[in-house]
Scaffold this motif. Structure first.
Motif, mmCIF file in Angstrom:
data_model
loop_
_atom_site.group_PDB
_atom_site.id
_atom_site.type_symbol
_atom_site.label_atom_id
_atom_site.label_comp_id
_atom_site.label_asym_id
_atom_site.label_seq_id
_atom_site.Cartn_x
_atom_site.Cartn_y
_atom_site.Cartn_z
ATOM 1 N N ILE A 149 0.809 -1.224 0.000
ATOM 2 C CA ILE A 149 0.000 0.000 0.000
ATOM 3 C C ILE A 149 0.839 1.269 0.000
ATOM 4 C CG2 ILE A 149 -1.852 -1.215 1.196
ATOM 5 C CD1 ILE A 149 -1.262 0.651 3.609
ATOM 6 N N ILE A 150 2.167 1.153 0.021
ATOM 7 C CA ILE A 150 3.004 2.351 -0.044
ATOM 8 C C ILE A 150 3.792 2.402 -1.340
ATOM 9 C CG2 ILE A 150 4.917 1.286 1.212
ATOM 10 C CD1 ILE A 150 3.789 4.983 1.366
ATOM 11 N N ILE A 151 4.266 1.253 -1.822
ATOM 12 C CA ILE A 151 4.992 1.235 -3.097
ATOM 13 C C ILE A 151 3.978 1.358 -4.229
ATOM 14 C CG2 ILE A 151 6.408 -0.186 -4.630
ATOM 15 C CD1 ILE A 151 7.740 -1.345 -2.182
ATOM 16 N N PRO A 152 4.168 2.316 -5.127
ATOM 17 C CA PRO A 152 3.179 2.526 -6.197
ATOM 18 C C PRO A 152 3.198 1.390 -7.207
ATOM 19 C CG PRO A 152 5.106 3.913 -6.510
ATOM 20 C CD PRO A 152 5.275 3.262 -5.165
ATOM 21 N N PRO A 153 2.063 1.125 -7.858
ATOM 22 C CA PRO A 153 0.760 1.774 -7.700
ATOM 23 C C PRO A 153 0.047 1.251 -6.453
ATOM 24 C CG PRO A 153 0.578 0.038 -9.316
ATOM 25 C CD PRO A 153 2.029 0.084 -8.903
ATOM 26 N N SER A 154 -0.565 2.151 -5.681
ATOM 27 C CA SER A 154 -1.171 1.800 -4.405
ATOM 28 C C SER A 154 -2.634 2.220 -4.408
ATOM 29 C CB SER A 154 -0.417 2.513 -3.276
ATOM 30 O OG SER A 154 -1.204 2.643 -2.127
ATOM 31 N N ILE A 155 -3.519 1.301 -4.068
ATOM 32 C CA ILE A 155 -4.947 1.618 -4.020
ATOM 33 C C ILE A 155 -5.246 2.647 -2.922
ATOM 34 C CG2 ILE A 155 -7.259 0.666 -3.615
ATOM 35 C CD1 ILE A 155 -6.227 -1.934 -4.935
ATOM 36 N N PRO A 156 -4.679 2.523 -1.700
ATOM 37 C CA PRO A 156 -4.921 3.572 -0.703
ATOM 38 C C PRO A 156 -4.418 4.952 -1.137
ATOM 39 C CG PRO A 156 -4.212 1.573 0.391
ATOM 40 C CD PRO A 156 -4.040 1.339 -1.082
ATOM 41 N N LEU A 157 -3.265 5.025 -1.812
ATOM 42 C CA LEU A 157 -2.797 6.315 -2.316
ATOM 43 C C LEU A 157 -3.767 6.877 -3.349
ATOM 44 C CD1 LEU A 157 1.082 5.914 -2.715
ATOM 45 C CD2 LEU A 157 -0.133 7.448 -1.161
ATOM 46 N N LEU A 158 -4.328 5.988 -4.155
ATOM 47 C CA LEU A 158 -5.322 6.397 -5.146
ATOM 48 C C LEU A 158 -6.553 6.988 -4.450
ATOM 49 C CD1 LEU A 158 -5.700 6.198 -8.279
ATOM 50 C CD2 LEU A 158 -6.839 4.028 -7.879
ATOM 51 N N LEU A 159 -7.013 6.333 -3.390
ATOM 52 C CA LEU A 159 -8.168 6.832 -2.630
ATOM 53 C C LEU A 159 -7.859 8.169 -1.961
ATOM 54 C CD1 LEU A 159 -9.804 3.787 -0.797
ATOM 55 C CD2 LEU A 159 -10.891 5.356 -2.399
ATOM 56 N N TYR A 160 -6.661 8.289 -1.411
ATOM 57 C CA TYR A 160 -6.270 9.559 -0.789
ATOM 58 C C TYR A 160 -6.293 10.681 -1.820
ATOM 59 C CZ TYR A 160 -3.376 13.190 1.342
ATOM 60 O OH TYR A 160 -2.913 14.396 1.813
ATOM 61 N N GLY A 161 -5.751 10.420 -2.998
ATOM 62 C CA GLY A 161 -5.732 11.441 -4.045
ATOM 63 C C GLY A 161 -7.126 11.884 -4.441
ATOM 64 N N MET A 162 -8.053 10.915 -4.576
ATOM 65 C CA MET A 162 -9.425 11.267 -4.954
ATOM 66 C C MET A 162 -10.152 11.975 -3.814
ATOM 67 S SD MET A 162 -10.820 8.098 -7.275
ATOM 68 C CE MET A 162 -10.592 6.876 -6.009
ATOM 69 N N SER A 163 -9.869 11.599 -2.579
ATOM 70 C CA SER A 163 -10.564 12.187 -1.432
ATOM 71 C C SER A 163 -10.122 13.611 -1.152
ATOM 72 C CB SER A 163 -10.337 11.329 -0.179
ATOM 73 O OG SER A 163 -10.827 10.022 -0.353
ATOM 74 N N THR A 164 -8.901 13.959 -1.562
ATOM 75 C CA THR A 164 -8.348 15.279 -1.222
ATOM 76 C C THR A 164 -8.011 16.116 -2.452
ATOM 77 O OG1 THR A 164 -6.098 14.358 -1.155
ATOM 78 C CG2 THR A 164 -7.349 14.379 0.916
ATOM 79 N N ASP A 165 -8.340 15.605 -3.650
ATOM 80 C CA ASP A 165 -8.010 16.304 -4.898
ATOM 81 C C ASP A 165 -6.509 16.581 -5.011
ATOM 82 O OD1 ASP A 165 -10.613 16.422 -5.951
ATOM 83 O OD2 ASP A 165 -11.086 18.162 -4.701
ATOM 84 N N THR A 166 -5.719 15.604 -4.591
ATOM 85 C CA THR A 166 -4.262 15.660 -4.728
ATOM 86 C C THR A 166 -3.853 14.816 -5.931
ATOM 87 O OG1 THR A 166 -4.055 15.855 -2.322
ATOM 88 C CG2 THR A 166 -2.069 15.249 -3.534
ATOM 89 N N SER A 167 -2.823 15.235 -6.652
ATOM 90 C CA SER A 167 -2.371 14.510 -7.836
ATOM 91 C C SER A 167 -1.992 13.073 -7.483
ATOM 92 C CB SER A 167 -1.166 15.219 -8.459
ATOM 93 O OG SER A 167 -0.550 14.397 -9.429
ATOM 94 N N VAL A 168 -2.672 12.122 -8.097
ATOM 95 C CA VAL A 168 -2.376 10.712 -7.841
ATOM 96 C C VAL A 168 -0.990 10.352 -8.373
ATOM 97 C CG1 VAL A 168 -3.085 8.340 -8.342
ATOM 98 C CG2 VAL A 168 -4.814 10.070 -7.836
ATOM 99 N N VAL A 169 -0.614 10.908 -9.507
ATOM 100 C CA VAL A 169 0.712 10.631 -10.067
ATOM 101 C C VAL A 169 1.801 11.114 -9.107
ATOM 102 C CG1 VAL A 169 2.309 11.144 -11.955
ATOM 103 C CG2 VAL A 169 -0.103 10.709 -12.447
ATOM 104 N N ASP A 170 1.637 12.312 -8.551
ATOM 105 C CA ASP A 170 2.614 12.812 -7.572
ATOM 106 C C ASP A 170 2.672 11.909 -6.345
ATOM 107 O OD1 ASP A 170 3.236 14.921 -9.195
ATOM 108 O OD2 ASP A 170 2.195 16.452 -8.015
#
Length: 423
Positions: A149-170
């Motif tokens: 869940i920390i090494i990309p690609p990570s589903i939790p990072l994807l959810l965080y990006g969508m929940s906070t409008d943060t760049s998923v790629v970044d």
């Protein structure tokens, strides 16, 4: 009074043993209907629609399905064989291979439990047969799985990006440094604990054979991460490419998976997506209400009266998130707490991408902590070991990961250096 009534409602639902989806649905409906002025139940329906009407959300079931296909097929096995062949000359090389295999599989699965099961099913019996201590073997596989869940690609990072409008790629790029740090910390511990074991001679024929058999498997993370970091793939496109690649390799090249197997893993993916999507939809509606009513700004102003240091704020949130990780699964925790805490940490000058990594590492530790630690619960069943032994085995890794979390929190450059380089 409003907050008190909502807390009572949640406590009653928890006492009745209702699941997270129902609790979020009831609370969201109650908030829109009774507790917020100028709102109505119709707004909840609109929020749900806008929450799930996102292209990025499609990446979640595709990454889950791709990971399931690779686990059911032979990609995981071939990656592990190559890593084992390369680490044979190292004292404790098989234990090192276990951690490195978790890291490699994490780079194509995006899931903690999938990584643990895919690698652990192969490596745990092998470690025991080679004379490794049972706790070291159990702990390395259970904790190594959390790298998913920390090494990309990570589903939790994807959810965080969508929940906070943060760049998923970044966020994906930022996960590389902390992921490597955690691999180094875990690998160093395993090597130290297995330093009494004798190394084996490097077998070049074995390495060549593993490279030949695992060539298609090795190309998977190269294509996937290379496409994301170069900007050629969006996260959704990367998920689609990973799924297509996994299906072609497993069905037509390796031929170790058939259509019936695919139907089984597809059904499991549908069930998993049916859990994640409603949680995200109802939590997003609640977060919209929270934002409109100005609660994040009020919380920031309140906290600044008592906490004057940004690092004091980061320490406080880390403690809260470690507790949250003990009692909530990561998907719910992200969509509920990320939008609430982000204005707080940015008010103290922290980068949203850096905070996203800090939050995910906190919840990564939560996979190893009772009572909700998924990896120790699932691992107890998968490895057929007592729950108490599982908890005992992961304690050293929890300590190591908390040390790494402190470093990641205090040194934002570990997360942000590669993001700035690629920008």
């Amino acid at each position: 009074m409003t907050v008190f009534l909502l807390i009572v409602l949640v406590v009653v639902l928890l006492a009745l043993r209702q699941n997270v989806v129902l609790i979020l649905a009831v609370v969201a409906a109650a908030v829109h209907t009774f507790f917020v002025s100028r709102s109505a139940i119709e707004f909840l329906i609109q929020d749900i629609w806008f929450s799930v009407d996102r292209e990025t959300l499609l990446a979640i079931p595709m990454f889950i399905l791709a990971g399931a296909v690779m686990t059911r097929g032979s990609i995981a096995r071939r990656i592990i064989d190559l890593v084992i062949a390369l680490t044979r000359p190292v004292r404790g090389g098989l234990g090192l291979a276990g951690i490195l295999s978790c890291g490699a599989f994490a780079a194509i699965s995006g899931s903690s439990v999938v990584t643990m099961l895919a690698v652990g099913a192969i490596m745990y019996p092998a470690l025991l047969s080679e004379g490794y201590d049972k706790k070291v073997a159990l702990g390395s596989m259970t904790a190594g799985g959390t790298l998913g869940i920390i090494i990309p690609p990570s589903i939790p990072l994807l959810l965080y990006g969508m929940s906070t409008d943060t760049s998923v790629v970044d966020l994906f790029v930022a996960g590389v440094g902390p992921g490597l740090l955690l691999i180094v910390v875990m690998a160093a511990y395993v090597l130290w604990k297995s330093r009494h074991l004798s190394p084996r001679q490097l077998d070049l024929a074995e390495v060549r054979g593993a490279l030949r058999r695992g060539g298609w498997a090795i190309m998977m993370p190269v294509i996937l991460l290379g496409g994301i970091y170069s900007g050629r793939f969006t996260p959704t496109e990367a998920a689609a490419v990973s799924l297509l690649y996994a299906l072609i390799v497993e069905l037509f090249i390796h031929r170790e998976m058939n259509v019936r197997d695919y139907g089984t893993v597809a059904l499991a993916t549908v069930i998993m997506s049916g859990i994640i999507t409603p949680i995200f939809a109802f939590a997003s509606s609640l977060n919209n209400v929270i934002a409109i009513e100005g609660y994040p700004q009020a919380l920031t102003a309140f906290v600044k009266q008592y906490i004057h240091s940004g690092w004091g704020m980061m320490l406080t949130i880390n403690i809260i998130l470690l507790f949250v990780g003990c009692i909530m699964e990561s998907f719910s925790a992200i969509v509920i707490f990320a939008p609430l805490f982000l204005p707080l940490v940015t008010g103290y000058g922290f980068d949203p991408v850096h905070f996203g990594i800090v939050m995910i590492v906190n919840l990564e530790i939560g996979y190893l902590t009772p009572p909700v630690g998924l990896n120790i619960i699932v691992g107890s069943v998968a490895f057929k070991e007592p729950f108490r032994l599982m908890v005992s085995a992961v304690i050293p890794y929890i300590a190591l990961m908390m040390g790494a979390l402190a470093v990641i929190s205090a040194v934002p450059q570990i997360s942000l250096w590669l993001v700035r380089v690629l920008h």
